[in-house]
Write an enzyme that holds these catalytic residues in place. Sequence first.
Site, PDB file in Angstrom:
ATOM      1  CG  LEU A 171      -1.834  -1.223   1.286  1.00  0.00           C
ATOM      2  CD1 LEU A 171      -2.584  -0.957   2.573  1.00  0.00           C
ATOM      3  CD2 LEU A 171      -2.821  -0.996   0.272  1.00  0.00           C
ATOM      4  CG  HIS A 175       8.527   7.759   7.342  1.00  0.00           C
ATOM      5  ND1 HIS A 175       7.801   6.587   7.767  1.00  0.00           N
ATOM      6  CD2 HIS A 175       7.402   8.644   7.249  1.00  0.00           C
ATOM      7  CE1 HIS A 175       6.686   6.845   7.701  1.00  0.00           C
ATOM      8  NE2 HIS A 175       6.381   7.871   7.314  1.00  0.00           N
ATOM      9  CD  GLU A 204       3.596   9.975   6.388  1.00  0.00           C
ATOM     10  OE1 GLU A 204       3.737   8.830   6.719  1.00  0.00           O
ATOM     11  OE2 GLU A 204       2.423  10.344   5.590  1.00  0.00           O
ATOM     12  CB  CYS A 209       8.508   2.048  12.095  1.00  0.00           C
ATOM     13  SG  CYS A 209       9.634   2.182  11.098  1.00  0.00           S
ATOM     14  CG  ASN A 268       7.568   0.908   2.993  1.00  0.00           C
ATOM     15  OD1 ASN A 268       8.361   0.001   2.870  1.00  0.00           O
ATOM     16  ND2 ASN A 268       6.902   1.013   3.874  1.00  0.00           N
ATOM     17  CG  LEU A 269      12.345   0.812  -1.754  1.00  0.00           C
ATOM     18  CD1 LEU A 269      13.934   0.642  -2.087  1.00  0.00           C
ATOM     19  CD2 LEU A 269      11.671   1.281  -3.218  1.00  0.00           C
ATOM     20  NE  ARG A 324       5.255   7.609   3.021  1.00  0.00           N
ATOM     21  CZ  ARG A 324       5.029   6.509   3.658  1.00  0.00           C
ATOM     22  NH1 ARG A 324       4.272   6.417   4.689  1.00  0.00           N
ATOM     23  NH2 ARG A 324       5.297   5.380   3.057  1.00  0.00           N
TER      24      ARG A 324
END
Length: 445
Positions: free
Chosen positions: A22, A246, A175, A367, A26-27, A212
């Site tokens: 999604l 990020h 974010e 995270c 973001n690999l 972001r």
Amino acid sequence: MTYAVEANADGLIGPTHSYAGLSPGNLASSLNKGEASNPRAAVLQGLDKMKTLADLGLPQFVLPPHERPNIPFLRTLGFSGSNAQVLERAWKDAPSFAAAACSASPMWAANAATVTPSADAADGRVHFTPANLITNLHRSLEHQQTKRALDALFPDPERFAVHDALPSVAHLADEGAANHVRLCADHGSPGMNLFVYGREAFESWTGEFPARQTLEASLAVARRHGVDRWFFQRQSAEAINGGVFHNDVVCVGAKTCLFYHDSSFDHPDTVIDYLAGACEDLFELQPIKVSSADLPLADAISSYLFNSMLIQIPGEDRLTLICPTETRDNPRSHAVAQSLAASNGPIGQVRYVDVRQSMRNGGGPACLRLRVVLNEAELAATNPAMRLTDALHAELSAWANRWYRDELRPADLADPALLDESRSALDALTRILSLGGGFYPFQQA
Ligand code: SUG
């Protein structure tokens, strides 16, 4: 100086943890799209990480997962009937929205909010701004429930200010703490707040992947928190286009130490010189730069060396870096980690935790947690039912074993039985964490 500790509040991983691809840019999320996940292993890995930190002597809190599949969201899109019908129709007519409604992404608590401690605030309170997360549809559904969770954990308005998220518009894309680093001599002393952004509100962004965070969002957060020591720095486009969605993918800081990859910023040496100058009257900055020659950006991203928790273990004089096991598995990252521990620098030891289920969606140890600096009175004012103890760890592990599946394929997200299981699990959880009957929207119906 007031004594303060850095507590962690981790997102408890939800029963719909899955690999749906999604998050463009973001690999790991893109690479693992469509793979089967193991929600039970995921939540147990997260709980064990929390226990590791609690055992090291840091206060550890649990942020409950959000209700997923998010039926109220799908109803706002016009899907109607029973919950099972809403789910079925959404998956048939709008599968991308249905997938977004099922994501367990609130687990990544570093994106839950930006937090600044009372030592930095004009009004002497700890401030929280839940992140609007508007860049990705699935994440934009988080902030209202996040605010409820933060209100439950930090209930005293005399000590804690839990704001609403910034308006959900692209100009104010936010974010949270993933793009904020607080540096200080001691947690309880006034600090320097480093805000890192990807673009400005009114520029036309032409990068391959989304940027972001806007400068204007970071400015608004700093302003509403009443923070007067701040430093705003733009990420390099090279980093974003290379998969640094990020800043915390390539940079982590704690106390006087900033550990970063040289592709984080354009002209990194100049940036660090300016930052050191801005901190000079508070403390001497101790930067640790890792060069692309020693660790190519692609290795930094796949091994998540920098998405580690940099912590002060009580009683130790130097910092500890808590890395994912993927860092140890990558020879170049491992070599950097070993050289840190062997040096006389600010990082004295490196430890490893297994959070592989989360890592496959691009979520490392850093995270999964929201850092909150608290003085003794503030710590005493937190909600004790949400604090991880050995007993709560055991109870939540048993709860996860009771309710979570050990295999989930993306197609299973459409299964109405998963909705029932998830709601039963969350009902049980609200009792375990004493959250009250109406904590989740489905409980208010
Ligand atoms: O926002 N992954 C998250 C990972 C967040 C990591 N957080 C920090 N770096 N602080 C994201 O990209 C993937 C979900 C999926 O593809 O199913 C996801 O949302």
